[in-house]
Design a protein around this motif. Structure first.
Motif, PDB file in Angstrom:
ATOM      1  N   HIS A  81      62.425   8.816  40.932  1.00  0.00           N
ATOM      2  CA  HIS A  81      62.206   8.339  39.570  1.00  0.00           C
ATOM      3  C   HIS A  81      61.363   7.077  39.629  1.00  0.00           C
ATOM      4  O   HIS A  81      61.146   6.518  40.690  1.00  0.00           O
ATOM      5  CB  HIS A  81      63.527   8.109  38.830  1.00  0.00           C
ATOM      6  CG  HIS A  81      64.443   7.116  39.457  1.00  0.00           C
ATOM      7  ND1 HIS A  81      65.140   7.356  40.630  1.00  0.00           N
ATOM      8  CD2 HIS A  81      64.774   5.863  39.078  1.00  0.00           C
ATOM      9  CE1 HIS A  81      65.862   6.292  40.932  1.00  0.00           C
ATOM     10  NE2 HIS A  81      65.660   5.374  40.014  1.00  0.00           N
ATOM     11  N   ASP A  82      60.867   6.622  38.501  1.00  0.00           N
ATOM     12  CA  ASP A  82      59.872   5.557  38.508  1.00  0.00           C
ATOM     13  C   ASP A  82      60.440   4.157  38.248  1.00  0.00           C
ATOM     14  O   ASP A  82      59.755   3.306  37.716  1.00  0.00           O
ATOM     15  CB  ASP A  82      58.748   5.864  37.520  1.00  0.00           C
ATOM     16  CG  ASP A  82      59.203   5.849  36.076  1.00  0.00           C
ATOM     17  OD1 ASP A  82      60.412   5.760  35.820  1.00  0.00           O
ATOM     18  OD2 ASP A  82      58.328   5.926  35.202  1.00  0.00           O
ATOM     19  N   HIS A  83      61.657   3.901  38.655  1.00  0.00           N
ATOM     20  CA  HIS A  83      62.176   2.536  38.580  1.00  0.00           C
ATOM     21  C   HIS A  83      61.560   1.711  39.702  1.00  0.00           C
ATOM     22  O   HIS A  83      61.279   2.229  40.786  1.00  0.00           O
ATOM     23  CB  HIS A  83      63.694   2.513  38.718  1.00  0.00           C
ATOM     24  CG  HIS A  83      64.387   3.059  37.519  1.00  0.00           C
ATOM     25  ND1 HIS A  83      65.732   3.273  37.492  1.00  0.00           N
ATOM     26  CD2 HIS A  83      63.925   3.443  36.296  1.00  0.00           C
ATOM     27  CE1 HIS A  83      66.078   3.766  36.310  1.00  0.00           C
ATOM     28  NE2 HIS A  83      64.996   3.875  35.587  1.00  0.00           N
ATOM     29  N   TYR A  84      61.354   0.429  39.462  1.00  0.00           N
ATOM     30  CA  TYR A  84      60.660  -0.422  40.430  1.00  0.00           C
ATOM     31  C   TYR A  84      61.336  -0.463  41.793  1.00  0.00           C
ATOM     32  O   TYR A  84      60.694  -0.719  42.794  1.00  0.00           O
ATOM     33  CB  TYR A  84      60.492  -1.844  39.889  1.00  0.00           C
ATOM     34  CG  TYR A  84      61.791  -2.542  39.567  1.00  0.00           C
ATOM     35  CD1 TYR A  84      62.543  -3.147  40.558  1.00  0.00           C
ATOM     36  CD2 TYR A  84      62.241  -2.607  38.258  1.00  0.00           C
ATOM     37  CE1 TYR A  84      63.729  -3.783  40.265  1.00  0.00           C
ATOM     38  CE2 TYR A  84      63.426  -3.252  37.968  1.00  0.00           C
ATOM     39  CZ  TYR A  84      64.170  -3.833  38.974  1.00  0.00           C
ATOM     40  OH  TYR A  84      65.343  -4.463  38.680  1.00  0.00           O
ATOM     41  N   ASP A  85      62.639  -0.214  41.859  1.00  0.00           N
ATOM     42  CA  ASP A  85      63.317  -0.255  43.153  1.00  0.00           C
ATOM     43  C   ASP A  85      63.247   1.075  43.900  1.00  0.00           C
ATOM     44  O   ASP A  85      63.814   1.229  44.968  1.00  0.00           O
ATOM     45  CB  ASP A  85      64.769  -0.708  42.996  1.00  0.00           C
ATOM     46  CG  ASP A  85      65.605   0.222  42.151  1.00  0.00           C
ATOM     47  OD1 ASP A  85      65.045   0.942  41.295  1.00  0.00           O
ATOM     48  OD2 ASP A  85      66.832   0.242  42.336  1.00  0.00           O
ATOM     49  N   HIS A  86      62.531   2.040  43.356  1.00  0.00           N
ATOM     50  CA  HIS A  86      62.335   3.325  44.020  1.00  0.00           C
ATOM     51  C   HIS A  86      60.864   3.702  44.130  1.00  0.00           C
ATOM     52  O   HIS A  86      60.531   4.753  44.657  1.00  0.00           O
ATOM     53  CB  HIS A  86      63.072   4.436  43.266  1.00  0.00           C
ATOM     54  CG  HIS A  86      64.545   4.363  43.433  1.00  0.00           C
ATOM     55  ND1 HIS A  86      65.238   5.249  44.217  1.00  0.00           N
ATOM     56  CD2 HIS A  86      65.458   3.489  42.941  1.00  0.00           C
ATOM     57  CE1 HIS A  86      66.529   4.927  44.190  1.00  0.00           C
ATOM     58  NE2 HIS A  86      66.676   3.873  43.418  1.00  0.00           N
TER      59      HIS A  86
END
Length: 80
Positions: A64-69
């Motif tokens: 997914h496109d969360h900053y931590d991934h």
């Protein structure tokens, strides 16, 4: 499936070897899992391998496109 292994690099990043293919999951190679220096650090203080030292990757999987991934700098380096 004859050979399968997973190498966890910290936080979200893993290298998966599956049937002779190398899959890189959620590549984050920066010191912080945040776009800001005051955010969360990766679980491990130092990566076991630098992005430039990775063997040839067959596929990059982004959950997914969360900053931590999703590390924009890592994606840019992987596409060169």
């Amino acid at each position: 499936m004859d050979n399968a292994s997973v190498t966890w690099f910290g936080h979200s990043t893993s290298l998966i070897q599956l049937d002779g293919k190398l899959l890189l999951l959620d590549p984050v190679f920066t010191d912080y899992t945040s776009p800001f220096r005051f955010g969360s650090r990766r679980y491990s203080e130092q990566m076991p391998i630098e992005i430039e030292e990775l063997p040839e990757i067959d596929a990059v999987l982004i959950s997914h496109d969360h900053y931590d991934h999703l590390d924009y700098r890592a994606i840019k380096k992987l596409t060169k």
